[in-house]
Every structure is written in C-alpha cells, then in structure tokens.
Design an enzyme around this catalytic site. Structure first.
Site, short mmCIF file in Angstrom:
data_model
loop_
_atom_site.label_atom_id
_atom_site.label_comp_id
_atom_site.label_asym_id
_atom_site.label_seq_id
_atom_site.Cartn_x
_atom_site.Cartn_y
_atom_site.Cartn_z
CD1 TRP A 35 37.74 44.70 36.36
CD2 TRP A 35 36.36 44.21 35.14
NE1 TRP A 35 37.04 45.90 36.94
CE2 TRP A 35 35.81 45.84 36.48
CE3 TRP A 35 35.55 43.81 33.85
CZ2 TRP A 35 34.91 46.73 35.63
CZ3 TRP A 35 34.42 45.04 33.70
CH2 TRP A 35 33.89 46.21 34.53
CG HIS A 101 38.65 38.51 43.83
ND1 HIS A 101 39.13 39.55 42.30
CD2 HIS A 101 38.62 37.31 43.07
CE1 HIS A 101 39.64 37.99 41.10
NE2 HIS A 101 38.76 37.82 41.84
CB SER A 102 39.18 42.74 40.42
OG SER A 102 39.23 43.14 39.56
CG MET A 103 33.24 43.26 37.63
SD MET A 103 33.06 42.54 35.79
CE MET A 103 33.12 40.75 36.34
N GLY A 104 34.07 41.78 41.13
CA GLY A 104 33.49 41.36 42.12
C GLY A 104 33.27 41.48 43.74
#
Length: 104
Positions: A35, A101-104
């Site tokens: 994000w 990572h995160s949203m990915g």
C-alpha cells in the site's frame, strides 16, 4: 543486479510501469509492492537475491510511474489482480514466482 531496465505495458487507460533486473532468460519472479508504495521498494533487496532470476517489479495502476485509472473509476483490491494478469500476459509468463509484501 544493481542495474535495472524500465518497462511499460500498455493497458486501456495508459500503461503499467515496471523495473526489471537480471537475465531475461532467468527464472521469472514478479515483485508486488505494498500500500502507498511502488516498484522502488525492491531497489535495495533485489541485489541481495539470487542472480539467476529475472525480477520484474511492477507499479500497480495509480502507483509509481503507472497510469491512473480513468477519472471516477474506483480502486478495488481485486482490480490489482487484473494488473498482475496483464503484466504476466505481456511478458508471456505462464509460470512464475510471486514475491510481495503488504498489499502485494
């Protein structure tokens, strides 16, 4: 892996931008940012990873150097799956590794 190339993939609303490192014939790895982030998040990590892979870090639509979706279009999480599918198709990747990572 310090040097990268810039890529652009056409989409109906403009383009999806990406950065690529490593040999294009290497094992394909698609890198997905989090994000409020962009492909540059992988700049310091990728030089530490195996050199026999071809890493492509894309900017989701509306992030980094990628085009924004048309005015009035919402940004739903599932629409980013479409971005991933478009980039994989443009690269002609049928099988590849996802790293995010995160949203990915």
């Amino acid at each position: 892996l310090g040097m990268f190339s810039e890529l652009k993939f056409p989409v109906p609303w403009g383009h999806v931008a990406a950065k690529a490192w490593g040999p294009s014939e290497g094992h394909p790895v698609l890198c997905l940012h989090g994000w409020l982030d962009n492909a540059n998040t992988f700049d310091k990590l990728l030089p530490l990873l195996p050199r026999d892979c071809y890493y492509v870090a894309m900017d989701f639509s509306g992030h980094g150097l990628s085009s924004h979706r048309p005015a009035g279009s919402p940004y739903h999480f599932l629409d980013y799956v479409s971005d991933v599918r478009r980039v994989a198709a443009a690269l002609q990747w049928r099988r590849f590794t996802l790293m995010g990572h995160s949203m990915g």
